[in-house]
Each structure stands twice: as C-alpha cells, then as structure tokens.
Design a protein around this motif. Structure first.
Motif, short mmCIF file in Angstrom:
data_model
loop_
_atom_site.label_atom_id
_atom_site.label_comp_id
_atom_site.label_asym_id
_atom_site.label_seq_id
_atom_site.Cartn_x
_atom_site.Cartn_y
_atom_site.Cartn_z
N ARG A 63 0.81 -1.21 0.00
CA ARG A 63 0.00 0.00 0.00
C ARG A 63 0.85 1.26 0.00
NH1 ARG A 63 -5.19 -1.44 2.36
NH2 ARG A 63 -5.21 -3.67 2.83
N THR A 64 2.16 1.10 0.10
CA THR A 64 3.05 2.24 0.34
C THR A 64 4.13 2.33 -0.73
OG1 THR A 64 2.73 1.85 2.71
CG2 THR A 64 4.48 3.38 2.08
N GLY A 65 4.36 3.52 -1.21
CA GLY A 65 5.48 3.79 -2.10
C GLY A 65 6.46 4.73 -1.42
N MET A 66 7.75 4.55 -1.71
CA MET A 66 8.76 5.35 -1.00
C MET A 66 9.85 5.80 -1.96
SD MET A 66 10.73 4.35 2.53
CE MET A 66 11.42 5.63 3.58
N ALA A 90 8.13 5.10 -8.18
CA ALA A 90 7.07 5.24 -7.18
C ALA A 90 5.75 5.60 -7.83
CB ALA A 90 7.47 6.29 -6.14
N PHE A 91 5.80 6.44 -8.88
CA PHE A 91 4.58 6.80 -9.61
C PHE A 91 3.90 5.54 -10.14
CE2 PHE A 91 5.57 10.94 -8.93
CZ PHE A 91 5.03 11.88 -9.78
N THR A 132 -1.17 3.71 -2.11
CA THR A 132 -2.18 4.45 -1.35
C THR A 132 -1.52 5.50 -0.47
OG1 THR A 132 -3.55 2.47 -1.27
CG2 THR A 132 -4.08 4.21 0.29
N VAL A 133 -0.36 5.15 0.06
CA VAL A 133 0.42 6.07 0.90
C VAL A 133 1.76 6.29 0.22
CG1 VAL A 133 1.47 6.45 3.15
CG2 VAL A 133 -0.71 5.24 2.99
N LEU A 134 2.12 7.55 0.05
CA LEU A 134 3.37 7.90 -0.62
C LEU A 134 4.29 8.59 0.37
CD1 LEU A 134 4.83 8.02 -3.40
CD2 LEU A 134 3.83 10.29 -3.71
N ILE A 135 5.54 8.10 0.44
CA ILE A 135 6.54 8.66 1.34
C ILE A 135 7.70 9.21 0.51
CG2 ILE A 135 8.18 8.16 3.18
CD1 ILE A 135 6.29 5.97 4.13
N LEU A 136 7.98 10.48 0.70
CA LEU A 136 9.06 11.14 -0.04
C LEU A 136 10.07 11.68 0.97
CD1 LEU A 136 6.80 13.14 -2.52
CD2 LEU A 136 7.91 10.95 -2.93
N ASP A 178 -5.38 12.00 -4.55
CA ASP A 178 -6.30 11.03 -3.98
C ASP A 178 -5.60 10.01 -3.08
OD1 ASP A 178 -4.91 9.89 -5.97
OD2 ASP A 178 -6.59 8.78 -6.87
N ARG A 179 -4.43 10.38 -2.57
CA ARG A 179 -3.71 9.47 -1.69
C ARG A 179 -2.96 10.27 -0.63
NH1 ARG A 179 -1.93 8.61 -6.71
NH2 ARG A 179 -2.67 6.46 -6.67
#
Length: 640
Positions: free
Chosen positions: A474-477, A549-550, A555-559, A584-585
């Motif tokens: 659910r998470t991208g980093m 990451a794109f 659902t959750v994006l961490i930068l 939307d996230r």
C-alpha cells in the motif's frame, strides 16, 4: 556503511571476531548440513571402503610376485634333481645355517628358475586391484562433489533467505563489505575446504585402519614398531592445530574487515579524492592489509608444520622397519616378499597420517569460514507476521500514530509518546533539524522497525497485526539517496510494478519528467545503468526513482527529501506532478527545503523525537515558533 537516511541513534559497526570458538560444535553443525545427502554419503563411504580395501590388498599380493622372483633366483643356484629338504640338509652340513633357514622358509624347487607365467598372473591381479580401486575412487569423488555442491548451494540459499529476513537494525551495525565477504569469500572457501578434505580424510582414516590390519597379519612385531610414533604424531598435530585455529579465524575476520574498507572506499572514491584523503585511505588499507598478512602467514606457517613433523616421524619408522625386517628375512622368520609388502605398507601407513595432518590446515580454515556464515544464520530475525493477520476494510490511506515511542538503543530515547493523524488524500510535511526523528517516523509506518510502545493504525487496522507485504504494497517510497539496480532505465522504472504495460511505464516516466532526458540518450529507455546510475546525473537518477514510485500507484506515498538532488526548475515540475499524484492518496514528505512544502495540508515540526508544532504554512509562520525560526534561517539568512 550505515543505512542512508537513518535518524539519530544508530549503533556503530559490529566488532570483528577476535577469539577462536569451539571447533567441535561448528564441525558437528556442518556435518549436520551434509547429512541431508546421507544416501549419497553412504555410497561415498562404501566406495571409499571398497577402494581402500583393494588398495590395501595389492601390496600383499605384489609381495607374492617378489617371492616368486626371489625364490626362482635362489632355486636356480641350488643343484637340480634334489629336494628342498636335501638342499637344506646340505647347507647345514656346510655350516651355512642362516642361508639354510632362509631356503627352508621358501616354496622353491632346487634347480628351477623363475616362473614368469605365475609372476605375470600375480601382476595382472595387482593391476586389476589398482584399476578397481581407481574406478571406485572416481565414483566416490563424483558423488562427493554432488554432495558438497548441493550442500553449499542450500547453504547459500539459506544465507540469501536469511538476509531478507533480517531486520534493518542488523544492517545498521553490520559493515556491508564484511557481510559480502561472509556470503561470498567464506562460502567459496568452505566449498573448497569440503571438496578437498572429506574424500581425502575418509580415504586416509580408512587406509590407516586397512593398512594396520594388513601389517598385523604379516608381523605383529613390525606393526608395533610402525605404530610406535603414531601417538607422538597425534599429540604434535593436536598441539599445532590448537595454535593455528585462532589465526585462521583472525584471517577470515581480517578478510571481511579489509573487504569492508575497500568496498567503502570504492563506493565513496569521489569524496576521497575531493577531500584529499587518499593518503589516509591508503594508510588504513595498509594497516588492515598488514593485519591480514600477519594472520594469514601465522595460520599457514603454524599449520604447515604438521606435515613435515609427521613425515619426519614416518621416516624414523621406515628405517626401523627396514632394519628389523631385514634381520627377520635373514633368520627365515619372514619372506622377502612379506618384508617388501610390509615396507610398502609402512610407507602407505605414514602417507595417510601425513594427509590427515595436512587436512587440518584446510579443516581449520573451512570451519573458521563456517563459523562466520553461521553467525549470519544465527542472527535474530525480525518478528514474524501474525498467524491471523488483519486486513484494513478500506484502502483510503488514513494513518494514525497513537502514543508511539521508539528508540534504536535502549539507553537513548528518540521518539516518545508521539501522536499524529494523517487523513486520506492529505499531504503531511515533516520538518525539523537533523536527528529529530523524521526519517524514523516514516520508517515506522513501513515497519522497517517495530514500535516499542503505542501503535500505528492504517485505515483503522493496527500495522503490527498486518503482514509486512500487505502493509508495504500500500506504500510507495522515494529515498533521499536514490538507488538504481543494474539494468536498463525501463527496467528500473518497471521495478515499481513488474506487471505494468510499456505504456504505463512511459506514462509514469512522463509524469516524473524522465521521458524528456531519456530521449537525449542514444539507447533511450534501453540505456543500461550500473547500480550507481553511471551515465546519468544525480538529479536524473532521482527522477527515475520517483517514476518508479509513480508506477506503483501506492495508497500512501513517502518522499524522503525526494527533490534534494534536482534543480529548481525540475523541482517545480516534480511538485506539480506530486500534487497530481497526491490528489487522492496520503503522502508524507520529509523536507529541508521549506519552499517545497508550502502547500502541504499539515506541516509537522519535530525536535528530539517530539512534535513541537503542527499546522499549515501560514498558521505556523503566524505562531512565530520553531517553524518560523527554521523558515527564517533558510530565507532571511540567505538574503542577508
């Protein structure tokens, strides 16, 4: 090398091994790994037993050929037409009792020469025995090779799987070069040691037993002389091996330390040159290299004493057996063929003892490497996923921290009783001084580390009760330090979603402004990069990781300082793309450049693991607190 982007409080590098541990337990564990192939091992043992038996029988039968030759020569010198008893009586009558005793012990016919057909048959039997022994030895080597290669392959797979199950805290304290040395150099050394020692060791031990039995059937007295120096050899070998073991452990520990230093230096070679630290690096390398030289030299020299020691004792045996054996032939108590066979046995008896002694060199080195491999396999793994995991009912990206506390070290608090709520679709910016716990906060969301107390809720579900795969899917980093894998630009972007179509990959590249610079490269998306991203700039590497990451559509994006390596214009373009991506996230943005997070829905200011302020950009400026001071430190000081 410590993990990039980590918050304060990370422990230092793990200490290298200094003392030798017990040889027995590690060896037994290694034998336990080999027992997975017990069927083939039994065939190996059976083949070696048969091969050794044939080899042990050959000298005794070859002694019969010597007897035939010797008896033929003696028989031709005696008068023809008389019996052996008459010839012996005549010799005694002439006072030649010694020669008479020798003739009496022989199976000969006076006047008859060498029976070459009988000698030929004996030689053919001996040839068949040696040929059969060689074939069985080749079969044992073939089967043993399968056992060792299979065992090492399984061990290598276990290490690889273990590496993926280890927590990040292990990599925080482990030197990367030393870990690589354990899973490459030590495994290779263990493989070579097993291949060279098991077969020879089994063969040597069985050969000693077989030869001892054959010697006892010939002459117990000569056998006693032959084995008289064995206890001395065993004691000498044990003493030398005990002294060499610590140096073998130190050798492989020093190898890992040197590899870690070389890997670190090569990775940061630009910094080494930029700061003029070449001399310092070479000095440290010389120190580590000298330590490796000293431990290697001592290990090889001390263990190398074993073979010449055993050979010296074996030569003493050879002289004693030859003298006593000659006297017993002269007295007629033994035949010349028996003494010849016994001398051959005595030399063969010394040879496997010498081989066993020399094998201690490789065994010590192999077990030392095995210990280092088992160190990795015995490391504490991250806590397993719950047996009955929960799954969030929705996938909106609602993240909530409830009184979360965490510390890397028990005696050094980092985050204490932190509570925070990130609503779906909101951008949460996290700012603060270095070491405040910003990166640690987002690492806790991904369960790279487990909280000490409190809990983190993901769409109402406790993250600790979810599987890590479910949580991380659910998470991208995007990390501050971009990391690319060896491969094409296309493959590096597609890593975010291997099932994505080419059109989706290119769309993600366009959204993150990768498409523009890719078309300036000769091979476009097929341009091959190494793991350090050679051929593209630091900013372009960062763009590729953002495109990755794109593509994952999390659902959750961490930068984590994701725009730190791009220019101002590209930063604005990425900001626009991030706004579209984050519409939307939920997104968490760690930033030092405060201009990039002005439009965040919530700005969280952290100091010493605590949230000291939170609000929008305008609200925090009006409050004239910690955020206000950070903001003015960046912009006002720059203007001044």
């Amino acid at each position: 090398m410590t993990r990039p982007g980590g918050g304060g409080g990370h422990p230092g590098a793990a200490p290298s091994l200094e003392k030798a541990r017990s040889f027995g337990p590690s060896l037994r564990r290694l034998l336990g790994d080999l027992s997975d192939y017990r069927g083939r091992l039994l065939l190996v043992v059976a083949s070696i037993v048969a091969s050794v038996t044939l080899t042990a029988l050959a000298p005794r039968i070859l002694g019969d050929a010597t007897n035939l030759l010797f008896e033929g020569v003696i028989g031709s010198r005696l008068p023809a037409g008389i019996t052996k008893e008459q010839a012996v009586a005549g010799l005694r009558a002439n006072g030649d009792n010694t020669f008479a005793d020798m003739v009496n012990s022989m199976d000969l016919v006076p006047g008859q020469g060498i029976d070459f057909s009988a000698v030929g048959r004996v030689l053919l039997i001996v040839l068949a025995l040696y040929l059969g022994s060689a074939l069985l030895g080749w079969l044992a080597a073939y089967l043993l090779n399968q056992v060792v290669v299979g065992t090492i392959a399984a061990l290598r797979a276990d290490v690889e799987a273990k590496i993926h199950r280890l927590p990040l805290s292990y990599y925080d304290k482990a030197a990367r070069g030393d870990l690589l040395s354990r899973v490459t150099n030590d495994l290779d050394n263990l493989s070579q040691s097993l291949q060279q020692t098991i077969s020879q060791l089994l063969n040597s031990v069985l050969m000693v037993i077989a030869i001892l039995v054959m010697m006892l059937t010939i002459s117990p007295l000569l056998s006693l002389i032959a084995v008289a120096t064995v206890p001395l050899a065993v004691v000498a070998t044990a003493m030398i091996a005990k002294r060499s073991k610590p140096h073998f452990v130190s050798q492989w520990s020093s190898t890992g330390k040197l590899n870690a230093q070389v890997e670190e230096t090569f990775t940061g070679h630009e910094l080494v040159k930029a700061f003029g630290r070449r001399a310092e690096v070479e000095r440290v390398f010389d120190i580590d290299n000298e330590a490796l030289y000293e431990s290697s030299w001592k290990a090889q020299f001390i263990s190398g004493i074993i073979m010449p020691t055993i050979m010296f004792l074996g030569n003493l045996n050879y002289v004693a057996v030859a003298v006593v054996g000659g006297l017993r032939v002269a007295s007629g108590q033994l035949s010349l063929g028996e003494v010849q066979a016994f001398i051959q046995y005595s030399r063969q008896f010394t040879q496997p003892l010498t081989q066993i002694g020399s094998m201690f060199n490789l065994m010590q080195s192999g077990v030392a490497s095995a210990e280092r491999i088992y160190d990795v396999l015995d490391e504490q793994e991250e806590a397993p996923d719950p047996a009955n995991p929960v799954t969030p009912r929705s996938d909106s990206g609602h993240i909530e921290f409830e009184n979360v506390s965490f510390r890397y070290r028990a005696d050094r608090p980092l985050i204490e009783n932190l509570s925070l709520q990130a609503r779906p679709g909101h951008m949460i910016a996290i700012v603060g001084p270095t070491g405040a716990g910003k990166t640690t906060l987002v690492n806790l969301i991904l369960r790279f580390y487990d909280v000490d107390s409190g809990r983190i809720l993901v769409d109402g579900a406790d993250a600790a009760q979810m599987t890590r795969d479910d949580l991380r899917e659910r998470t991208g980093m995007v990390l501050q330090d971009s990391w690319l894998f060896g491969g094409s630009i296309y493959d590096n972007i597609a890593y975010g979603d291997p099932s994505a179509s080419r059109e989706e990959v290119i769309a993600a590249a366009k959204a993150s402004h990768v498409d523009h610079f890719v078309h300036t490269l000769p091979d476009g998306y097929d341009t091959v990069l190494d793991d350090e991203g050679g051929g593209v700039s630091a900013g372009e590497r960062q763009l590729i990781t953002i495109a990755r990451a794109f593509l994952a559509k999390p659902t959750v994006l961490i930068l984590d300082e994701a725009t730190s390596s791009v220019d101002t214009r590209t930063e604005l373009l990425i900001g626009e793309a991030m706004a579209n991506l984050s519409s939307d996230r939920t997104s968490f943005v760690i930033a030092h450049r405060l201009s990039t997070i002005r439009n965040a829905d919530l700005i969280v200011v952290m100091e010493d693991g605590h949230i000291v302020e939170q609000g929008t950009h305008e609200e925090l400026l009006d409050a004239r607190g910690a955020y206000y001071r950070l903001y003015n430190a960046q912009f006002t000081a720059a203007v001044e």
